[in-house]
Write a protein that holds these residues in place. Structure first.
Motif, PDB file in Angstrom:
ATOM      1  N   GLU A  91       0.826  -1.194   0.000  1.00 42.35           N
ATOM      2  CA  GLU A  91       0.000   0.000   0.000  1.00 42.35           C
ATOM      3  C   GLU A  91       0.866   1.252   0.000  1.00 42.35           C
ATOM      4  N   GLY A  92       0.615   2.145  -0.942  1.00 44.82           N
ATOM      5  CA  GLY A  92       1.384   3.378  -1.062  1.00 44.82           C
ATOM      6  C   GLY A  92       2.526   3.299  -2.052  1.00 44.82           C
ATOM      7  N   SER A  93       2.939   2.079  -2.457  1.00 45.21           N
ATOM      8  CA  SER A  93       4.007   1.955  -3.452  1.00 45.21           C
ATOM      9  C   SER A  93       3.525   2.461  -4.811  1.00 45.21           C
ATOM     10  N   ARG A  94       4.456   2.921  -5.620  1.00 42.74           N
ATOM     11  CA  ARG A  94       4.141   3.252  -6.999  1.00 42.74           C
ATOM     12  C   ARG A  94       4.415   2.036  -7.870  1.00 42.74           C
ATOM     13  N   LEU A  95       3.552   1.818  -8.857  1.00 43.66           N
ATOM     14  CA  LEU A  95       3.705   0.715  -9.793  1.00 43.66           C
ATOM     15  C   LEU A  95       4.109   1.234 -11.156  1.00 43.66           C
ATOM     16  N   LEU A  96       4.713   0.352 -11.942  1.00 43.80           N
ATOM     17  CA  LEU A  96       5.118   0.681 -13.312  1.00 43.80           C
ATOM     18  C   LEU A  96       4.180   0.015 -14.300  1.00 43.80           C
ATOM     19  N   ARG A  97       3.929   0.683 -15.399  1.00 38.46           N
ATOM     20  CA  ARG A  97       3.162   0.122 -16.500  1.00 38.46           C
ATOM     21  C   ARG A  97       3.951   0.320 -17.780  1.00 38.46           C
ATOM     22  N   VAL A  98       3.707  -0.545 -18.749  1.00 34.88           N
ATOM     23  CA  VAL A  98       4.433  -0.447 -20.018  1.00 34.88           C
ATOM     24  C   VAL A  98       4.055   0.828 -20.744  1.00 34.88           C
ATOM     25  N   ARG A  99       2.764   1.164 -20.717  1.00 33.06           N
ATOM     26  CA  ARG A  99       2.275   2.325 -21.471  1.00 33.06           C
ATOM     27  C   ARG A  99       2.012   3.498 -20.538  1.00 33.06           C
ATOM     28  N   GLU A 100       3.080   4.160 -20.164  1.00 34.44           N
ATOM     29  CA  GLU A 100       2.942   5.355 -19.341  1.00 34.44           C
ATOM     30  C   GLU A 100       4.244   6.137 -19.386  1.00 34.44           C
ATOM     31  N   ASN A 101       4.173   7.366 -18.943  1.00 31.88           N
ATOM     32  CA  ASN A 101       5.363   8.171 -18.712  1.00 31.88           C
ATOM     33  C   ASN A 101       5.613   8.206 -17.217  1.00 31.88           C
ATOM     34  N   ASN A 102       6.855   8.034 -16.820  1.00 29.18           N
ATOM     35  CA  ASN A 102       7.199   8.115 -15.407  1.00 29.18           C
ATOM     36  C   ASN A 102       8.673   8.494 -15.290  1.00 29.18           C
ATOM     37  N   PRO A 103       9.118   8.924 -14.121  1.00 26.09           N
ATOM     38  CA  PRO A 103      10.512   9.357 -13.960  1.00 26.09           C
ATOM     39  C   PRO A 103      11.539   8.267 -14.243  1.00 26.09           C
ATOM     40  N   ILE A 104      11.179   7.002 -14.011  1.00 29.80           N
ATOM     41  CA  ILE A 104      12.134   5.919 -14.275  1.00 29.80           C
ATOM     42  C   ILE A 104      12.380   5.790 -15.772  1.00 29.80           C
ATOM     43  N   TYR A 105      11.325   5.797 -16.563  1.00 31.13           N
ATOM     44  CA  TYR A 105      11.505   5.739 -18.013  1.00 31.13           C
ATOM     45  C   TYR A 105      12.224   6.981 -18.522  1.00 31.13           C
ATOM     46  N   ASP A 106      11.895   8.138 -17.957  1.00 30.45           N
ATOM     47  CA  ASP A 106      12.570   9.372 -18.378  1.00 30.45           C
ATOM     48  C   ASP A 106      14.077   9.263 -18.172  1.00 30.45           C
ATOM     49  N   ALA A 107      14.472   8.669 -17.049  1.00 27.86           N
ATOM     50  CA  ALA A 107      15.897   8.593 -16.717  1.00 27.86           C
ATOM     51  C   ALA A 107      16.597   7.429 -17.397  1.00 27.86           C
ATOM     52  N   CYS A 108      15.884   6.319 -17.623  1.00 31.45           N
ATOM     53  CA  CYS A 108      16.556   5.073 -18.001  1.00 31.45           C
ATOM     54  C   CYS A 108      16.196   4.540 -19.382  1.00 31.45           C
ATOM     55  N   ALA A 109      15.095   4.954 -19.957  1.00 33.86           N
ATOM     56  CA  ALA A 109      14.640   4.374 -21.225  1.00 33.86           C
ATOM     57  C   ALA A 109      14.896   5.335 -22.378  1.00 33.86           C
ATOM     58  N   ARG A 110      15.171   4.754 -23.533  1.00 34.47           N
ATOM     59  CA  ARG A 110      15.341   5.532 -24.753  1.00 34.47           C
ATOM     60  C   ARG A 110      14.517   4.885 -25.854  1.00 34.47           C
ATOM     61  N   THR A 111      13.914   5.706 -26.690  1.00 29.38           N
ATOM     62  CA  THR A 111      13.112   5.213 -27.801  1.00 29.38           C
ATOM     63  C   THR A 111      14.020   4.729 -28.924  1.00 29.38           C
ATOM     64  N   VAL A 112      13.771   3.514 -29.393  1.00 30.02           N
ATOM     65  CA  VAL A 112      14.498   2.963 -30.545  1.00 30.02           C
ATOM     66  C   VAL A 112      13.483   2.748 -31.659  1.00 30.02           C
ATOM     67  N   ARG A 113      13.733   3.378 -32.787  1.00 30.65           N
ATOM     68  CA  ARG A 113      12.834   3.250 -33.935  1.00 30.65           C
ATOM     69  C   ARG A 113      13.292   2.093 -34.824  1.00 30.65           C
ATOM     70  N   LEU A 114      12.385   1.170 -35.038  1.00 27.76           N
ATOM     71  CA  LEU A 114      12.648   0.003 -35.868  1.00 27.76           C
ATOM     72  C   LEU A 114      11.917   0.162 -37.195  1.00 27.76           C
ATOM     73  N   ASP A 115      12.071  -0.810 -38.085  1.00 23.08           N
ATOM     74  CA  ASP A 115      11.444  -0.708 -39.404  1.00 23.08           C
ATOM     75  C   ASP A 115       9.933  -0.574 -39.308  1.00 23.08           C
ATOM     76  N   ASP A 116       9.339  -1.285 -38.350  1.00 29.65           N
ATOM     77  CA  ASP A 116       7.878  -1.377 -38.294  1.00 29.65           C
ATOM     78  C   ASP A 116       7.298  -0.854 -36.993  1.00 29.65           C
ATOM     79  N   GLY A 117       7.958   0.099 -36.384  1.00 27.99           N
ATOM     80  CA  GLY A 117       7.453   0.642 -35.134  1.00 27.99           C
ATOM     81  C   GLY A 117       8.590   1.099 -34.249  1.00 27.99           C
ATOM     82  N   GLU A 118       8.287   1.322 -32.994  1.00 29.42           N
ATOM     83  CA  GLU A 118       9.312   1.752 -32.055  1.00 29.42           C
ATOM     84  C   GLU A 118       9.103   1.070 -30.708  1.00 29.42           C
ATOM     85  N   ILE A 119      10.188   0.958 -29.964  1.00 21.55           N
ATOM     86  CA  ILE A 119      10.151   0.333 -28.646  1.00 21.55           C
ATOM     87  C   ILE A 119      10.934   1.205 -27.672  1.00 21.55           C
TER      88      ILE A 119
END
Length: 331
Positions: A91-119
């Motif tokens: 209770e009170g913890s923050r959870l992560l979801r694949v489809r969201e913006n959050n400080p962890i993704y801002d700091a650690c994730a980078r968008t990679v564009r592939l032929d048929d989309g991006e990850i």
């Protein structure tokens, strides 16, 4: 869904995980890819040049930020310093979801564009010279484990983790964090030895495990893998001109990957989707707590000076309904 690719060093697990990621992107899935191997090659396999791959932020370097965000307002976690890699949400913890913006993704994730989309691509970070003699790689992978412990995901959400080689993930409970584990095995005695280890270690934890035969050159190789892996053998992959070109840094468009290899990748996705139907969030949460208590007793309490068993919220079950709640967190 949370998918792990494992296997001995040189088995081709990074190449196959990158192909699977490309396949998912082409099928319009939402993908977060994580390079959790001590040898950081997933970025290059996804088409990044050396400079781009080297510029990926290291999750291990952002561990204080990751802990602070995930801790949220959980009253059972007194401070960031008392969080360890196995600390479960409550209770009170923050959870992560694949489809969201959050400080962890801002700091650690980078968008990679592939032929048929991006990850979105994340990386634990390499084992550096400054780590020698004073740190182990498990401390870096701990950032991945914490994130997986706090992740809720749905049917078309994929977190694909390229794991460190061999059976190192059994040093913690991270091997239980996945809906499906794909083990890449060559048709050799050494190639199937890691499979036997995984099968034995995972037997009591309900881990879904399927084998991908790689570097298969003929029926004799296939017969060998069938004899060793039995029904766990899902697909086999042979020589690929597309992969050879990719490894030289000159890949063709992904749609030109050989038809039999594309069919193999679809078989992986089908198996992953089948495993989704078997999800048991109660068991998932119990296993998380089990390994946290085990780590707390063996080293965590002494390291932090706190009773880490008190971090367990007995009423909390990580549940897929949090995927549907948008920004809502457990309360």
């Amino acid at each position: 869904m949370k998918i792990a690719f494992v296997g001995k060093g040189g088995s081709g697990k990074t190449t196959l995980s990158s192909l699977f990621i490309r396949h998912l992107a082409a099928n319009e899935a939402h993908v977060v890819a994580v390079d959790a191997d001590i040898n950081q090659h997933l970025g290059a396999a996804l088409g990044l040049d050396d400079q781009e791959a080297a510029a990926l932020p290291a999750m291990g370097a952002q561990l204080p930020l990751i802990k602070e965000y995930l801790r949220g307002s959980n009253p059972r976690i007194a401070s960031v310093e008392t969080m360890i890699k196995t600390t479960p949400p409550g209770e009170g913890s923050r959870l992560l979801r694949v489809r969201e913006n959050n400080p962890i993704y801002d700091a650690c994730a980078r968008t990679v564009r592939l032929d048929d989309g991006e990850i979105q691509l994340m990386a634990t970070g390499p084992f550096t010279e400054s780590d020698l003699g004073v740190a182990c790689y498990h401390s870096k992978v701990g950032a991945v484990e914490l994130c997986l412990n706090h992740l809720v995901d749905g049917l078309n959400d994929y977190v694909v983790v390229d794991m460190t080689a061999g059976s190192d993930s059994f040093a913690s409970g991270m091997f239980t964090r996945f809906d499906m584990t794909f083990l890449v095995a060559e048709p050799t005695r050494k190639g199937v030895s890691v499979y036997r280890q995984y099968k034995e270690y995972a037997r009591d934890f309900g881990v879904a495990l399927k084998v991908i035969g790689n570097k298969v050159q003929g029926e004799d190789d296939l017969d060998f893998l069938r004899a060793e892996a039995g029904d766990d053998l899902l697909v086999s992959v042979g020589h690929s001109d597309w992969v050879r070109a990719m490894e030289k840094g000159r890949p063709a468009r992904f749609e030109l990957l050989e038809a039999d290899n594309r069919m193999a990748l679809q078989a992986l996705q089908n198996a992953a989707e089948d495993s989704y139907e078997q999800r048991d969030w109660q068991r998932y949460t119990r296993q998380m707590v089990h390994f946290h208590l085990k780590n707390a007793e063996s080293w965590g309490n002494e390291k932090t000076g706190a009773d880490l068993a008190a971090q367990v919220d007995p009423a909390f079950v990580l549940d897929e309904r949090y995927v549907q709640d948008g920004a809502a967190q457990p309360a």
